[in-house]
Write an enzyme that holds these catalytic residues in place. Structure first.
Site, PDB file in Angstrom:
ATOM      1  N   ARG A   2      14.827   4.430 -12.097  1.00 15.51           N
ATOM      2  CA  ARG A   2      14.429   3.004 -12.016  1.00 15.51           C
ATOM      3  C   ARG A   2      14.182   2.513 -10.596  1.00 15.51           C
ATOM      4  NH1 ARG A   2      18.429   2.700 -16.060  1.00 15.51           N
ATOM      5  NH2 ARG A   2      17.447   2.699 -18.103  1.00 15.51           N
ATOM      6  N   GLU A  15     -13.082   1.504   4.229  1.00 13.39           N
ATOM      7  CA  GLU A  15     -12.037   0.477   4.086  1.00 13.39           C
ATOM      8  C   GLU A  15     -11.932  -0.347   5.379  1.00 13.39           C
ATOM      9  OE1 GLU A  15     -10.838  -0.028   1.161  1.00 13.39           O
ATOM     10  OE2 GLU A  15     -10.451   1.867   0.105  1.00 13.39           O
ATOM     11  N   LYS A  37      -4.361  -6.263   6.598  1.00 11.70           N
ATOM     12  CA  LYS A  37      -3.746  -5.938   5.303  1.00 11.70           C
ATOM     13  C   LYS A  37      -2.323  -6.493   5.227  1.00 11.70           C
ATOM     14  CE  LYS A  37      -3.153  -2.977   1.491  1.00 11.70           C
ATOM     15  NZ  LYS A  37      -3.532  -1.810   0.751  1.00 11.70           N
ATOM     16  N   GLU A  85      -0.662  -9.803  -5.909  1.00 17.23           N
ATOM     17  CA  GLU A  85      -2.065 -10.068  -6.216  1.00 17.23           C
ATOM     18  C   GLU A  85      -2.258 -11.155  -7.277  1.00 17.23           C
ATOM     19  OE1 GLU A  85      -4.657  -6.597  -6.040  1.00 17.23           O
ATOM     20  OE2 GLU A  85      -5.982  -7.554  -7.483  1.00 17.23           O
ATOM     21  N   ARG A 118      -4.909 -11.437  -2.443  1.00 15.72           N
ATOM     22  CA  ARG A 118      -4.871  -9.976  -2.295  1.00 15.72           C
ATOM     23  C   ARG A 118      -6.066  -9.319  -2.994  1.00 15.72           C
ATOM     24  NH1 ARG A 118       0.073  -5.577  -2.380  1.00 15.72           N
ATOM     25  NH2 ARG A 118      -1.309  -3.810  -2.080  1.00 15.72           N
ATOM     26  N   ASN A 140     -10.125  -5.919  -2.679  1.00 17.45           N
ATOM     27  CA  ASN A 140     -10.892  -5.084  -3.608  1.00 17.45           C
ATOM     28  C   ASN A 140     -12.388  -5.270  -3.465  1.00 17.45           C
ATOM     29  OD1 ASN A 140      -8.883  -3.648  -4.976  1.00 17.45           O
ATOM     30  ND2 ASN A 140      -8.321  -5.492  -6.072  1.00 17.45           N
ATOM     31  N   HIS A 178     -14.728  -2.616  -4.714  1.00 16.64           N
ATOM     32  CA  HIS A 178     -13.949  -1.643  -5.496  1.00 16.64           C
ATOM     33  C   HIS A 178     -14.274  -1.670  -6.985  1.00 16.64           C
ATOM     34  CE1 HIS A 178     -11.833  -1.189  -1.761  1.00 16.64           C
ATOM     35  NE2 HIS A 178     -10.924  -0.370  -2.265  1.00 16.64           N
ATOM     36  N   HIS A 217     -14.840   1.850  -8.150  1.00 17.36           N
ATOM     37  CA  HIS A 217     -14.011   2.519  -9.164  1.00 17.36           C
ATOM     38  C   HIS A 217     -14.870   2.987 -10.340  1.00 17.36           C
ATOM     39  CE1 HIS A 217      -9.992   0.497  -7.765  1.00 17.36           C
ATOM     40  NE2 HIS A 217     -10.320   1.535  -7.032  1.00 17.36           N
ATOM     41  N   HIS A 260     -13.184   8.454  -2.725  1.00 20.71           N
ATOM     42  CA  HIS A 260     -12.919   7.031  -2.939  1.00 20.71           C
ATOM     43  C   HIS A 260     -13.667   6.180  -1.899  1.00 20.71           C
ATOM     44  CE1 HIS A 260     -10.751   3.351  -3.890  1.00 20.71           C
ATOM     45  NE2 HIS A 260     -10.410   3.238  -2.621  1.00 20.71           N
TER      46      HIS A 260
HETATM   47  P1  NAD Z   1      -6.900  12.140  -0.320  1.00 24.86           P
HETATM   48  O1  NAD Z   1      -5.495  11.782  -0.406  1.00 24.86           O
HETATM   49  O2  NAD Z   1      -7.476  12.939  -1.437  1.00 24.86           O
HETATM   50  O3  NAD Z   1      -7.139  12.891   1.059  1.00 24.86           O
HETATM   51  C1  NAD Z   1      -8.416  13.355   1.363  1.00 24.86           C
HETATM   52  C2  NAD Z   1      -8.448  14.863   1.653  1.00 24.86           C
HETATM   53  O4  NAD Z   1      -7.959  15.093   2.967  1.00 24.86           O
HETATM   54  C3  NAD Z   1      -7.554  15.684   0.739  1.00 24.86           C
HETATM   55  O5  NAD Z   1      -8.153  16.929   0.511  1.00 24.86           O
HETATM   56  C4  NAD Z   1      -6.295  15.846   1.571  1.00 24.86           C
HETATM   57  O6  NAD Z   1      -5.506  16.940   1.207  1.00 24.86           O
HETATM   58  C5  NAD Z   1      -6.875  16.033   2.935  1.00 24.86           C
HETATM   59  N1  NAD Z   1      -6.035  15.701   4.064  1.00 24.86           N
HETATM   60  C6  NAD Z   1      -5.110  14.724   4.156  1.00 24.86           C
HETATM   61  N2  NAD Z   1      -4.674  14.616   5.416  1.00 24.86           N
HETATM   62  C7  NAD Z   1      -5.336  15.560   6.124  1.00 24.86           C
HETATM   63  C8  NAD Z   1      -5.324  15.926   7.481  1.00 24.86           C
HETATM   64  N3  NAD Z   1      -4.605  15.247   8.372  1.00 24.86           N
HETATM   65  N4  NAD Z   1      -6.108  16.945   7.892  1.00 24.86           N
HETATM   66  C9  NAD Z   1      -6.900  17.598   6.990  1.00 24.86           C
HETATM   67  N5  NAD Z   1      -6.981  17.276   5.705  1.00 24.86           N
HETATM   68  C10 NAD Z   1      -6.197  16.248   5.277  1.00 24.86           C
HETATM   69  O7  NAD Z   1      -7.840  10.840  -0.191  1.00 24.86           O
HETATM   70  P2  NAD Z   1      -7.700   9.508   0.660  1.00 24.86           P
HETATM   71  O8  NAD Z   1      -9.068   9.117   0.995  1.00 24.86           O
HETATM   72  O9  NAD Z   1      -6.674   9.612   1.714  1.00 24.86           O
HETATM   73  O10 NAD Z   1      -7.111   8.475  -0.422  1.00 24.86           O
HETATM   74  C11 NAD Z   1      -7.840   8.119  -1.560  1.00 24.86           C
HETATM   75  C12 NAD Z   1      -6.876   7.664  -2.627  1.00 24.86           C
HETATM   76  O11 NAD Z   1      -6.183   6.510  -2.174  1.00 24.86           O
HETATM   77  C13 NAD Z   1      -7.542   7.278  -3.919  1.00 24.86           C
HETATM   78  O12 NAD Z   1      -6.835   7.828  -4.996  1.00 24.86           O
HETATM   79  C14 NAD Z   1      -7.449   5.774  -3.944  1.00 24.86           C
HETATM   80  O13 NAD Z   1      -7.398   5.242  -5.241  1.00 24.86           O
HETATM   81  C15 NAD Z   1      -6.175   5.526  -3.190  1.00 24.86           C
HETATM   82  N6  NAD Z   1      -6.083   4.209  -2.557  1.00 24.86           N
HETATM   83  C16 NAD Z   1      -4.958   3.490  -2.775  1.00 24.86           C
HETATM   84  C17 NAD Z   1      -4.804   2.263  -2.170  1.00 24.86           C
HETATM   85  C18 NAD Z   1      -3.523   1.501  -2.341  1.00 24.86           C
HETATM   86  O14 NAD Z   1      -3.456   0.339  -1.908  1.00 24.86           O
HETATM   87  N7  NAD Z   1      -2.504   2.094  -2.912  1.00 24.86           N
HETATM   88  C19 NAD Z   1      -5.806   1.759  -1.322  1.00 24.86           C
HETATM   89  C20 NAD Z   1      -6.955   2.533  -1.123  1.00 24.86           C
HETATM   90  C21 NAD Z   1      -7.079   3.767  -1.745  1.00 24.86           C
HETATM   91  N1  GLY Z   2      -6.282  -1.589  -1.667  1.00 26.49           N
HETATM   92  C1  GLY Z   2      -6.122  -2.843  -2.325  1.00 26.49           C
HETATM   93  C2  GLY Z   2      -4.757  -3.421  -2.193  1.00 26.49           C
HETATM   94  O1  GLY Z   2      -3.884  -2.835  -1.622  1.00 26.49           O
HETATM   95  O2  GLY Z   2      -4.531  -4.494  -2.687  1.00 26.49           O
END
Ligand code: NAD
Ligand code: GLY
Length: 361
Positions: free
Chosen positions: A119, A183, A225, A235, A239, A243, A246, A250, A263
């Site tokens: 939890r 972003e 942010k 949100e 907030r 998006n 997005h 998405h 992404h």
């Molecule tokens: P990712 O986590 O897939 O990383 C991109 C690639 O880079 C992967 O292959 C990873 O293994 C590799 N990698 C990571 N660090 C590295 C490094 N230092 N050197 C070499 N390779 C490296 O993708 P991302 O773009 O980091 O994140 C996208 C994800 O984040 C999506 O799932 C998206 O929905 C999510 N997201 C979440 C939020 C949130 O607020 N929680 C906001 C934006 C995006």
């Molecule tokens: N990436 C959108 C949020 O964190 O609200």
């Protein structure tokens, strides 16, 4: 050059540390760890690069690790469950802490596991992609994908700290660097026209990984942010502006299959689509739309969706967007560059025209 910001959330406030050499800085983790059991959640790509320095920094604790397969296509219920297998195998208790070491996929999955394990346990974000350093590691949105929609299963669960080590960006492929810039551009578009202009004049340095330019872009993005999250953690209002692009993005990610478009690439196209729709509504001028497209293209990102994304496919996928209320689509649009709003007042003709106006990618 190392600096710290604070996400002001009262009792759950936490620092974002930005700088070089931070992965190995024991002092940045210690104050946020309650028990002595730590589970580093990472993936097959990041582990050989950065697991060892993190383990060394945490040598005073009992550290275990779980190494997941790499990629958006593995942000699934089945793969996520492996984190619980590891936690239960090692008899982790409620005072354990998860360390999310990787990009946004790992951050979202580890954070969601921390939200649910017994939890709720603590976690620390150690983002290693530009995208994760400027966006996903901050703000406490965690989750996994469902075949029918991106990030459809998840929870709000804030980390105890964010440790963003700029040195990790040295190994990031150029395509991933560009994805993170989507972003960064988003923050300029929704909140800060001055920052947008700065991005226009410093895009070459950012792409060349100039350390000062990257540090400034990451800090300014995190400031924006952190301010928005502090004002509207769950949100219920502003907030949603984070998006921008997005809803379209998405839909592209789901439509082409998770992992086919990054992404950030889908968000880049989505930013241009949101700007296009804002122009059709008479809010942005033609020149504004051109500025957005030029900047997104210069960042190395697509400025429109792939041809397979027909208007019908977009509409089908956009109805599962998390901003939908009473069945009504709500979109983030731009009354001007540097300012955004959420509206459910988009007429069907303008939306249809915007979805059909594919710019070749
Ligand atoms: P990712 O986590 O897939 O990383 C991109 C690639 O880079 C992967 O292959 C990873 O293994 C590799 N990698 C990571 N660090 C590295 C490094 N230092 N050197 C070499 N390779 C490296 O993708 P991302 O773009 O980091 O994140 C996208 C994800 O984040 C999506 O799932 C998206 O929905 C999510 N997201 C979440 C939020 C949130 O607020 N929680 C906001 C934006 C995006
Ligand atoms: N990436 C959108 C949020 O964190 O609200």
């Amino acid at each position: 050059m190392n600096e710290s910001l604070q996400v002001e959330l009262g009792a759950r406030a936490y620092p974002i540390h930005i700088g070089t050499g931070l992965l190995a800085e024991t002092a940045l983790y210690g104050p946020h760890i309650r028990g002595d059991q730590l589970m580093v959640v990472t993936n097959e790509r990041v582990a050989p690069l950065y697991l060892e320095p993190v383990r060394q920094a945490l040598a005073a604790y009992r550290v275990q690790q779980v190494i997941l397969p790499d990629g958006e296509q593995f942000k699934t219920l089945e793969v996520w469950n492996r984190i619980f297998d590891a936690l239960l195998d090692a008899r982790f208790g409620r005072d354990s802490t998860l360390i999310a070491l990787g990009g946004g996929v790992i951050g979202d999955m580890a954070g969601f596991a921390a939200a649910c394990y017994q939890r709720g346990v603590d976690f620390i974000q150690v983002p290693t992609t530009l995208l994760a350093q400027v966006d996903s590691s901050v703000g406490g949105k965690t989750g996994i994908n469902h075949p029918a929609g991106k990030n459809m299963i998840g929870a709000f669960h804030q980390p105890r700290a964010v440790v963003a080590d700029l040195d990790t960006l040295d190994t990031l492929p150029q395509r991933e660097l560009s994805a993170g810039l989507a972003e960064v551009i988003k923050y300029g578009l929704i909140r800060d026209a001055g920052f947008l202009a700065w991005l226009e004049s410093h895009m070459a340095e950012l792409l060349a990984r100039d350390a000062d330019a990257l540090a400034y872009a990451i800090r300014r993005s995190c400031e924006i942010k952190a301010e928005i999250v502090a004002a509207d953690e769950l949100e219920s209002g502003q907030r949603a502006l984070l998006n921008l692009g997005h809803t379209f993005g998405h839909a592209i990610e789901t439509g082409v299959g998770y992992g086919a478009w990054l992404h950030g690439e889908a968000v880049g196209a989505g930013l241009c689509m949101a700007a296009d729709l804002s122009r059709r509504l008479g809010w942005l001028a033609d020149a504004d739309l051109e500025r957005v497209r030029r900047l997104v293209a210069r960042a190395g990102l697509p400025i429109g969706p792939p041809a397979e994304m027909t208007a019908g496919r977009f509409l089908e996928l956009m109805v599962v967007d998390k901003k939908v209320q009473k069945g009504q689509l709500r979109l983030v649009l731009l009354p001007q560059l540097g300012d955004a709003l959420v509206t459910d007042q988009v007429d069907a003709e303008s939306l249809q025209a915007s979805l059909c106006a594919h710019v070749p990618v």
